[in-house]
Motif scaffolding. Structure first.
Motif, PDB file in Angstrom:
ATOM      1  N   PRO A  53       0.895  -1.336   0.007  1.00 44.25           N
ATOM      2  CA  PRO A  53       0.090  -0.120  -0.047  1.00 44.25           C
ATOM      3  C   PRO A  53       0.713   1.181  -0.072  1.00 44.25           C
ATOM      4  O   PRO A  53       1.895   1.461   0.753  1.00 44.25           O
ATOM      5  N   ILE A  93      -2.231   2.032  -4.674  1.00 49.17           N
ATOM      6  CA  ILE A  93      -2.579   1.135  -4.056  1.00 49.17           C
ATOM      7  C   ILE A  93      -3.027   1.406  -2.439  1.00 49.17           C
ATOM      8  O   ILE A  93      -2.104   2.105  -1.662  1.00 49.17           O
ATOM      9  N   GLU A  94      -4.305   0.994  -2.056  1.00 51.77           N
ATOM     10  CA  GLU A  94      -4.690   1.114  -0.634  1.00 51.77           C
ATOM     11  C   GLU A  94      -4.721  -0.259   0.247  1.00 51.77           C
ATOM     12  O   GLU A  94      -4.235  -1.166  -0.474  1.00 51.77           O
ATOM     13  N   SER A  95      -5.074  -0.261   1.387  1.00 60.26           N
ATOM     14  CA  SER A  95      -5.189  -1.486   2.085  1.00 60.26           C
ATOM     15  C   SER A  95      -6.411  -2.284   1.819  1.00 60.26           C
ATOM     16  O   SER A  95      -7.319  -1.759   1.012  1.00 60.26           O
ATOM     17  N   ASN A  96      -6.636  -3.687   2.144  1.00 56.09           N
ATOM     18  CA  ASN A  96      -7.766  -4.428   2.122  1.00 56.09           C
ATOM     19  C   ASN A  96      -8.080  -4.541   0.617  1.00 56.09           C
ATOM     20  O   ASN A  96      -9.292  -4.539   0.126  1.00 56.09           O
ATOM     21  N   ASN A  97      -7.275  -4.846  -0.272  1.00 56.40           N
ATOM     22  CA  ASN A  97      -7.410  -5.208  -1.684  1.00 56.40           C
ATOM     23  C   ASN A  97      -8.319  -4.059  -2.361  1.00 56.40           C
ATOM     24  O   ASN A  97      -9.210  -4.517  -3.145  1.00 56.40           O
ATOM     25  N   SER A  98      -7.909  -3.001  -1.904  1.00 59.96           N
ATOM     26  CA  SER A  98      -8.542  -1.998  -2.721  1.00 59.96           C
ATOM     27  C   SER A  98      -7.225  -0.947  -3.348  1.00 59.96           C
ATOM     28  O   SER A  98      -6.488  -0.909  -2.896  1.00 59.96           O
ATOM     29  N   ALA A  99      -7.707  -0.026  -4.361  1.00 61.60           N
ATOM     30  CA  ALA A  99      -6.970   0.899  -4.823  1.00 61.60           C
ATOM     31  C   ALA A  99      -7.797   2.249  -5.172  1.00 61.60           C
ATOM     32  O   ALA A  99      -8.868   1.863  -5.801  1.00 61.60           O
TER      33      ALA A  99
END
Length: 295
Positions: A165, A180-186
């Motif tokens: 992330p 890119i962010e956390s928890n499989n998100s972007a």
């Protein structure tokens, strides 16, 4: 006439594990890709709408903490001799229903409705891609992504990756930049890309950041007053409002005065975004942020 991919796929994958869902998604993609009734542009729009629906479904499953298909099956009645066959048959029927609905719609060759979005994937574009022309320097084409198809507008999406992330991933082929962010998100942004930035290395870092970078018309005398645009607050600059320079000469992420070129191969610059998006990214990432190119 619109296709509600989200509703169709949600019913088809209900109660399935990850492998089974992936197979349904794969079959739906192939159905669109192999349709002989659609133009390349229509295939791109249907594909993008399908991918957005898939991301929504996967995000819903994460948010709900849905059990796997194996766990659901284990809670059914103890008669397990016939139930696996029923579950399998139900999955096949659901998939056939999705395929029939999609084919029935695609065969009509109706125009894409407001719910459809555009994609610029290499497979959808096919053949040699034409270069999208820019507005002249000094002409302000706007700073917002509102003129773009929904898929190319800034949004948070489901994105599974091993990249840490805080990093930036640039998908050259599909014309997307992901923060890119956390928890499989972007956080996803649409981009345009110049031919000279289509190839090269894969791993870089942001070396410096500039506000309203100076732009020089290629092939002109630097003493010519018209060759340079002011480096402070000039919306008509082809380099846009912000620039993120990477640790390789000529490689940079920047804004543009031509928002409608986003999603296309472009004539100048490198990786371009609409001004509102590049300003948003500029605020979120520091110098030394890792940038990964994928193709």
């Amino acid at each position: 006439m619109n296709v509600d991919y989200y509703s169709l796929l949600a019913k088809a994958v209900a109660g399935k594990d990850e492998a089974a869902r992936d197979q349904v998604y794969h079959d739906a993609r192939n159905l669109i890709r192999k349709s002989s009734h659609l133009t390349r542009e229509a295939v791109a729009m249907h594909t993008a709408a399908l991918e957005d629906a898939i991301r929504r479904i996967e995000l819903d499953l994460i948010a709900e903490g849905t059990k796997s298909a194996a766990e659901i099956s284990a809670t059914l009645s103890t008669d397990r001799n016939w139930r696996p066959a029923v579950i399998t048959a139900s999955a096949v029927i659901a998939l056939i229903a999705v395929a029939a609905l999609l084919y029935g719609y695609l065969a009509n060759k109706q125009p894409i409705g407001a719910g459809m979005t555009a994609s610029s994937s290499k497979a959808s574009r096919g053949g040699e891609e034409a270069v999208m022309g820019d507005l002249k320097a000094g002409v302000d084409g706007g700073s917002s992504g509102d003129v773009l198809p929904f898929a190319l507008q800034r949004q948070v999406v489901f994105y599974r990756t091993t990249v840490v992330p805080g990093s930036i991933v640039i998908d050259r082929e599909n014309r997307f930049l992901y923060l890119i962010e956390s928890n499989n998100s972007a956080r996803r942004y649409g981009i345009g890309i110049a031919d000279q930035c289509q190839k090269g290395g894969s791993f870089f870092h942001i070396a410096s950041k500039l506000e309203w970078p100076e732009w020089k018309t290629p092939g002109t005398n630097t003493k010519d007053a018209d060759a340079l645009l002011a480096s402070t607050g000039r919306p008509g600059s082809p380099l846009g409002a912000r620039a993120l320079l990477l640790d390789k000469p000529g490689l940079l992420i920047h804004g543009t005065n031509s928002p409608k070129t986003i999603g296309h191969l472009v004539a100048s610059g490198c990786i371009r975004m609409v001004n509102d998006d590049v300003e948003d990214l500029y605020r979120r990432v520091p110098v030394e942020t890792r940038v990964v190119f994928v193709s």
